[in-house]
Design a protein around this motif. Structure first.
Motif, PDB file in Angstrom:
ATOM      1  N   VAL A 609      -2.853  -3.103  -4.643  1.00  0.00           N
ATOM      2  CA  VAL A 609      -3.885  -3.363  -4.482  1.00  0.00           C
ATOM      3  C   VAL A 609      -2.756  -4.824  -4.330  1.00  0.00           C
ATOM      4  O   VAL A 609      -1.792  -5.236  -5.365  1.00  0.00           O
ATOM      5  N   LYS A 610      -2.570  -5.543  -2.724  1.00  0.00           N
ATOM      6  CA  LYS A 610      -1.657  -6.689  -3.183  1.00  0.00           C
ATOM      7  C   LYS A 610      -2.488  -7.698  -2.930  1.00  0.00           C
ATOM      8  O   LYS A 610      -3.890  -7.939  -2.511  1.00  0.00           O
ATOM      9  N   VAL A 611      -1.773  -8.309  -3.328  1.00  0.00           N
ATOM     10  CA  VAL A 611      -2.530 -10.367  -3.731  1.00  0.00           C
ATOM     11  C   VAL A 611      -1.514 -11.236  -3.390  1.00  0.00           C
ATOM     12  O   VAL A 611      -0.211 -10.890  -3.633  1.00  0.00           O
ATOM     13  N   ILE A 630      -5.542  -3.804   2.039  1.00  0.00           N
ATOM     14  CA  ILE A 630      -4.572  -3.313   1.190  1.00  0.00           C
ATOM     15  C   ILE A 630      -4.944  -4.581   0.338  1.00  0.00           C
ATOM     16  O   ILE A 630      -5.078  -5.033  -0.945  1.00  0.00           O
ATOM     17  N   TRP A 631      -5.318  -5.492   0.743  1.00  0.00           N
ATOM     18  CA  TRP A 631      -5.177  -6.926   0.692  1.00  0.00           C
ATOM     19  C   TRP A 631      -6.472  -7.081  -0.023  1.00  0.00           C
ATOM     20  O   TRP A 631      -7.501  -6.764   0.808  1.00  0.00           O
TER      21      TRP A 631
ATOM     22  N   ARG B 195       6.746  -8.105  -2.883  1.00  0.00           N
ATOM     23  CA  ARG B 195       5.803  -9.255  -3.654  1.00  0.00           C
ATOM     24  C   ARG B 195       4.401  -8.839  -4.034  1.00  0.00           C
ATOM     25  O   ARG B 195       4.005  -8.865  -5.655  1.00  0.00           O
ATOM     26  N   SER B 196       3.318  -8.440  -3.213  1.00  0.00           N
ATOM     27  CA  SER B 196       2.455  -8.613  -2.984  1.00  0.00           C
ATOM     28  C   SER B 196       1.990  -7.078  -3.772  1.00  0.00           C
ATOM     29  O   SER B 196       0.862  -7.788  -4.700  1.00  0.00           O
ATOM     30  N   LEU B 197       2.508  -6.356  -4.270  1.00  0.00           N
ATOM     31  CA  LEU B 197       1.838  -5.610  -4.982  1.00  0.00           C
ATOM     32  C   LEU B 197       2.792  -5.163  -6.569  1.00  0.00           C
ATOM     33  O   LEU B 197       2.821  -4.942  -7.517  1.00  0.00           O
ATOM     34  N   GLY B 198       3.467  -6.882  -7.258  1.00  0.00           N
ATOM     35  CA  GLY B 198       4.138  -7.229  -8.649  1.00  0.00           C
ATOM     36  C   GLY B 198       3.113  -6.977  -9.846  1.00  0.00           C
ATOM     37  O   GLY B 198       3.196  -6.637  -9.984  1.00  0.00           O
ATOM     38  N   ALA B 199       2.314  -7.585  -9.060  1.00  0.00           N
ATOM     39  CA  ALA B 199       0.896  -8.149 -10.441  1.00  0.00           C
ATOM     40  C   ALA B 199       0.295  -6.705 -10.148  1.00  0.00           C
ATOM     41  O   ALA B 199       0.043  -6.456 -11.823  1.00  0.00           O
ATOM     42  N   TYR B 200      -0.677  -6.527  -9.039  1.00  0.00           N
ATOM     43  CA  TYR B 200      -0.815  -4.674  -9.312  1.00  0.00           C
ATOM     44  C   TYR B 200       0.632  -3.460  -9.971  1.00  0.00           C
ATOM     45  O   TYR B 200      -0.609  -2.918 -11.306  1.00  0.00           O
TER      46      TYR B 200
END
Lengths: 987, 235
Positions: A609-611, A630-631, B195-200
């Motif tokens: 999951v993208k944040v 996926i966001w 970067r958007s997947l970093g926390a996951y």
């Protein structure tokens, strides 16, 4: 208080049991009764020591079943442990306070009411459910309910907390499956040649059958114990995985294995299969009674766990193994009342010593004889034996009844060749051995030990070393060694030796008594309760092929997966058909070779999951998050209507970091843009931004977005959030196809956070954070500027999806949260409000902006979607041009149109049909609604829909059919609902 | 208010008790509260570090190899190979793509030094600073390879994946660049991806290490480990 089942009910075996710590003990419960166990015990061994003989009830007839193989091969000891069903008691280590229960029995294991099923067995022939439960069809749910309760295997508790499962990838030059003498020798030999070796064994300790059998420990010129000891100390290039079961072989030497809750995915350059063999049961009446065990199962209990499973034993054998079993029992303190050998010849020299000792101890010896039946209530009490007749069946000359509480059966061996089958090995029935053995193996696959029919320790070690060396050499060279002959190939060439003959699997094809005796059921398949009679009935019904027989009778389809029944079924099939075993063939082996839980196959839950860089802020400020591709994105912060009003009246801020973003560099970037988009790009000068519409080669709308020209050879492209990856692949496809020589495309979606500051007061807010001139003259609509905002280097695009004056601010993602908070702080006294996706949907709908993928589908072209203005057919070449030229000439059949609901009706659900009455009054579907919302600005319901092109005239009424069938009226609205001239954008 | 740069793990690390320090304008995890603050713990099992603040630059173009070699005085690299230089390290990802890595704050140096090495005849070359766009998580310690093998199908045996190897692969079902970058005489792997997947990815690694005594680690402990190893080498 419930009395513990006494361990003294059964004599303790003389050998201590190498795995057991007799000094310590603990208690677990079985069906509510406490059972004493020692560290090292399995549930099964502890129950056996405690004298518990019935562990389960059979699948169909609910007959009592007890320990049989003690190796996890048969289905007899499946129990429920806590919430986990179908645990093999003979393998699972006993633990303190473990709660073990019998399954598939009601009201109790000893007195199972469903065992009455056996009384009606004549009405339950093989395949009865295929014939019985197909009519009437409506009753199937009732049938299913009954069958599920009568033939279940344990229960699953849906409330149980999920266990932790995971997977691990392993790599090796040589993977050796099986840690017995052959496997160990192969692993050592390969490792000594420098290969990276992985060794897998399903048991907790290495050694295979040498763990529980007396062996000639110097069989190969070196003490076998030393080989074992070699494995105790670390060998740098050899990793050993015990308690690990290899489930299957997949192409290119890909193996799947399981240990506990972990699935291993193994890639090896070569594989040595040394999986051994399964000891086989014999067919005789009541051959499933508790107290009837395989000889190897008896030896495991004796030597590994120190449990004597009976006090008076009859041993039935087809080879020398049975003599050793009998001798082991006698030495452990049991009375061996008889040894029954189906062979006419006296045992070989090795077994002759056992025979002499046993006869000296009073055991009766019956040569050329067989067991006809077992008798007993709940457990075996008698063995009925008879001399074998001319054809192998019992003679008519009478039988001998031998009282006993244990019948040990050594019925020969079936090679554990599932992996070899799956690897594509050619496997054939060897008459001389009575076994299905490999005789040709694919390159890189090797076999050694019992799986090739080798039953002496000496030959197993020798074959293992040869296979390990050959496998290592294969890894080094990628070629099979010249002159290397696989064990099976060599065996084919040579006559059977005395040793082999002594061990040969004598599951005799002419039967061992089943034809003439009517004293009870003779089970071929213990998992599914299939008898020899069932097999013959099925064949008589026409299911003569072994594959059809398997499917019809379900033989080999239960938990044992054929380990206890395949060979007997094949022999019976051959016998009943009058075919040879070779003509009968085998069934297909498929993974998994052993039952595996779905949790293991699923492994660790991984749902990427993208944040965005502002994700945590959204959550902390009450955002309701929604999944968008996926966001994770904020849908709203509590009141989307208020968010819309804030944007229309004051200023709002939305996180659009999810947009796809690409950097295009190089002299040919404009040409690439020209080809990718349907509109014009050559004259886009630095500092300008342009909307782009992308179509595929069929002219179907693919994506849209804006692209900014930053410098003469540098462009910044944005795409929809959900389309970013597809667009990148699309661009790469065409760039790699010759359009990308002078241009580089670099995805930078995650490099930049992006926020849209929208609303009439957005300029005022932004001007508080930057010294740059934001006036319309200096920074007009559809332009881009690089500027510092709150000290952060930003790229600002003056564009908007909402229809208001707005600024799309792109900043390095690391500054995202800082800048977001700075903008909100700067707009606080302007009444700024964050707004989410829902408010944005309303705002864009008020402007009649489309969302690609929601308002368009896989057939929508720009002309139909109201985007004809973007298509420049006078451009020389772009994707979709030819198709669009054709559509342009013909005009679209359907068009996307705006609409307003009549009479204050609420917005219709998206996807509803637009209908029109036919001449006969029937309603014809002529279109559908793609977007609809209540507009807080217009105070009415609006939307977008597909309609026949001829109907797209401002004010044209049409009918929408609601979910409940009611019809509501709407009218076409051409152009934007809000600020149709776009003046606010350009303010 | 000074602009602060946050890594993709910032919020999650803060919730896990992290204290931060400013390195190159980034808020970098200095230490985790309650962590086993011992070097032996770090060298016994496996440690997880957020090193997303490190400078990261991509160099694309047919002449990338020649330019990078000139700029950083590194030997010719095979695809998937890497080399260290005074400022950091370079890795050749493809025939025409290089990945440059350096400590936080040096991205401009990476860009400018590479750009200066360009010659007219090199043709089109694109240098992109992707520091902000990529998370960089490090696994360090003896169990690092085992932990990584639970998430990634690559072969991490030293013979197949020696130090300074870089390969693009799937890690926990996401596209990542995996780099072997041993540090403080410990085996270490950098996992570099969106970067958007970093926390996951951070959370997924923690879950995958359920039986490995995973140590969440900050820069302070890594620095201490490096110092202790240098002292060991000196003595």
């Amino acid at each position: 208080m419930t009395e513990a089942v006494s361990a003294d009910k059964m004599r303790r075996a003389a050998p201590a049991g190498q795995l057991i710590d007799h000094e310590r003990s603990f208690i677990f419960t079985f069906d509510g009764k406490p059972v004493t166990a020692h560290p090292g015990d399995t549930i099964g061994s502890a129950l056996a020591r405690a004298g518990v003989q019935i562990l389960s009830r059979s699948f169909k007839y609910h007959r009592p079943r007890g320990l049989r193989c003690c190796a996890g091969h048969c289905p007899n000891c499946l129990v429920q442990v806590g919430d986990e069903p179908n645990v093999r008691a003979c393998l699972r280590a006993a633990q303190q306070d473990m709660v073990v229960e019998a399954q598939n029995a009601w009201p109790s294991l000893r007195r199972d009411a469903l065992s009455l099923t056996a009384l009606g067995d004549r009405f339950l022939p093989v395949g009865f459910y295929y014939k019985t439960f197909i009519r009437p069809r409506a009753l199937w749910p009732a049938y299913e309910w009954v069958l599920r309760h009568a033939a279940g295997l344990g229960r699953v508790n849906a409330d149980t907390a999920p266990a932790t499962y995971d997977k691990q990838y392993l790599h090796a030059d040589v993977a050796v499956v099986g840690g017995g003498p052959a496997g160990l020798s192969a692993a050592l030999a390969a490792a000594q040649q420098g290969a990276r070796v992985l060794l897998f064994d399903e048991n907790g300790e290495l050694g295979g059958h040498t763990r529980y059998k007396e062996i000639d420990r110097t069989a190969f010129g070196r003490d076998w114990g030393l080989e074992i000891n070699d494995m105790q100390s670390p060998i740098p290039n050899l990793d050993i995985y015990t308690n690990t079961t290899v489930l299957g072989y997949y192409p290119h030497n890909y193996l799947a294995a399981v240990r506990g809750n972990r699935l291993f995915k193994i890639r090896a350059a070569s594989v040595v299969v040394a999986t051994g063999a399964y000891e086989q049961p014999l067919l005789f009446a009541n051959n499933d009674l508790p107290g009837i065990m395989l000889g190897s199962g008896v030896q495991r209990l004796l030597h590994l766990y120190g449990v004597l499973p009976g006090s008076t034993a009859v041993v039935v054998t087809v080879n020398d193994d049975g003599w050793q079993v009998a001798h082991d029992l006698w030495r452990a303190g049991a009375t061996v009342s008889a040894v029954v050998d189906l062979r006419s010849a006296a045992p070989t020299s090795q077994a002759a010593a056992f025979k002499e000792a046993l006869e000296g101890a009073g055991a009766r010896v019956f040569l050329d004889s067989t067991i006809v039946a077992a008798a007993g209530k709940g457990a075996v009490q008698e063995a009925i034996i008879a001399a074998r007749g001319v054809r192998g069946g019992p003679t008519d000359g009478g039988s001998t009844r031998l009282p006993c509480d244990l019948i040990a059966v050594s019925g020969g061996w079936a090679a554990a060749n599932e992996l070899l089958y799956e690897a594509g090995a050619q496997i054939a029935y060897h008459e001389s051995q009575g076994e299905f053995l490999p005789h040709a193996l694919p390159p890189g696959i090797y076999a050694a030990g019992r799986v090739t029919g080798s039953h002496s320790l000496q030959s197993q070690i020798k074959e293992g070393r040869e296979a390990g060396s050959a496998a290592a050499a294969y890894c080094a060279t990628g070629k099979v060694q010249e002159n290397f002959a696989h064990a099976g190939e060599r065996r084919e060439e040579s006559a059977p030796s005395v040793e082999q003959d002594a061990h040969h699997s004598a599951i005799v094809t002419d039967g061992n008594g089943y034809e003439n005796v009517r004293q009870g059921k003779r089970f071929v398949c213990f998992c599914e309760d299939v008898t020899d009679k069932d097999v013959r009935t099925a064949i008589a019904e026409g299911y003569r092929s072994i594959e059809l027989l398997k499917r019809y009778s379900t033989i080999s389809m239960g938990p044992c997966q054929g380990k206890m029944c395949s060979v007997n079924a094949i022999l019976l099939c051959a016998h009943a058909n009058g075919w040879s075993v070779a003509e009968t063939g085998t069934t297909t082996a498929r993974p998994p070779a052993k039952p595996v839980s779905l949790g293991v196959l699923a492994g660790q839950q991984m749902e990427p999951v993208k944040v965005t860089p502002v994700h945590d802020w959204h959550r902390q400020h009450g955002a309701r998050m929604m999944v968008a591709g996926i966001w994770l994105r904020p849908e709203h912060y509590g009141d989307p209507t208020a968010e819309v009003q804030a944007v229309r009246q004051r200023v709002g801020l939305i996180d659009v970091s999810t947009l796809g973003k690409f950097r295009l560099t190089g002299p040919d970037a404009p040409q690439l843009l020209e080809r990718l988009y349907v509109n014009r790009w050559q004259k886009l000068s630095p500092g300008r931004v342009r909307y782009g519409l992308m179509c595929n080669d069929e002219g179907v709308v693919l994506d849209d977005g804006v692209t900014a020209c930053l410098e003469p050879q540098e462009y910044y492209m944005t795409t929809t959030s959900s389309g970013a990856e597809a667009v990148y692949e699309w661009i790469q496809w065409w760039a790699q196809s010759g359009w990308g020589d002078g241009v580089h495309v670099t995805p930078v979606s995650d490099v930049y956070a992006a926020f849209n500051l929208a609303g009439p007061q957005s300029r005022a807010v932004l001007s508080r954070l930057t010294p740059d001139d934001l006036s319309n003259d200096h920074f007009p609509y559809m332009h881009v500027r690089q500027m510092q905002i709150a000290g952060v280097p930003c790229r600002v695009l003056r564009i908007g999806f909402t229809g208001e004056l707005s600024y799309e601010i792109h900043c390095p993602a690391g500054y995202g949260q800082f800048l977001w908070e700075a903008l909100l702080e700067a707009g606080a006294d302007h009444g700024i409000s964050p707004f989410g996706v829902e408010a944005q949907r309303i705002l864009r709908l008020e402007k009649a902006h489309i969302i690609v993928g929601q308002d368009t589908d896989a057939l929508s072209d720009p002309f139909a979607a109201g985007l004809a203005w973007a298509v420049k057919l006078d451009k020389p070449a772009f994707l979709g041009r030819r198709s669009l030229a054709r559509v342009s000439e013909q005009g679209p059949a359907l068009r996307l149109a705006g609409f307003k609901m009549e009479n204050g009706a609420p917005p219709p659900a998206e996807g509803l049909q637009i209908v029109q009455p036919e001449g006969d009054g029937a309603l014809q579907i002529i279109g559908h609604v793609t977007s609809s919302r209540y507009s807080p600005t217009l105070q009415e319901a609006i939307g977008l829909c597909w309609l026949p092109a001829a109907m797209v005239v401002d004010g044209q009424p049409f009918t929408i059919r609601l979910d409940d069938g009611r019809l509501v009226q709407a009218r076409v609205h051409e152009g934007a609902f809000y600020d149709p001239k776009g003046e606010k954008l350009r303010t | 208010m000074m602009a602060e740069k946050q890594t993709p793990i910032y919020d999650i690390a803060r919730s896990q008790g992290a204290a931060f320090v400013d390195i190159g304008g980034w808020l970098v995890v200095d230490a985790f509260g309650g962590e086993q603050k011992s070097i032996p713990a770090m060298t016994r099992d496996v440690a997880l570090l957020d090193r997303s603040a490190r400078a990261k630059v991509l160099v694309d173009g047919a002449a990338a190899s020649a330019v990078v070699e000139r700029a950083w005085d590194v030997p010719h690299l095979a695809v998937n190979g890497g080399a260290v230089h005074a400022q950091g390290a370079v890795y050749r990802l493809r025939h025409d793509r290089y990945f440059l890595s350096a400590p936080p704050g040096l991205e401009a140096t990476l860009e400018s030094t590479t750009a200066r090495a360009m010659r007219q005849e090199d043709g089109l070359l694109t240098i992109t600073d992707v520091t902000h766009g990529q998370a960089e998580l490090w696994l360090l310690g003896p169990a690092a390879a085992e932990l990584l093998s639970r998430l990634c199908g690559l072969d991490f045996h030293p013979a197949s994946f020696p130090n300074l190897t870089a390969r693009e692969s799937s890690v926990a079902k996401t596209a990542q660049l995996v780099i072997r970058c041993d540090a403080a005489r410990q085996r270490a792997y950098a996992i570099v991806g969106a970067r958007s997947l970093g926390a996951y990815l951070w959370q997924t690694i923690i879950e995958a290490a359920h039986d490995l005594n995973l140590l969440l680690c900050g820069e302070a402990l890594l620095l201490a480990l490096e110092s202790s190893k240098e002292r060991d080498a000196g003595s």
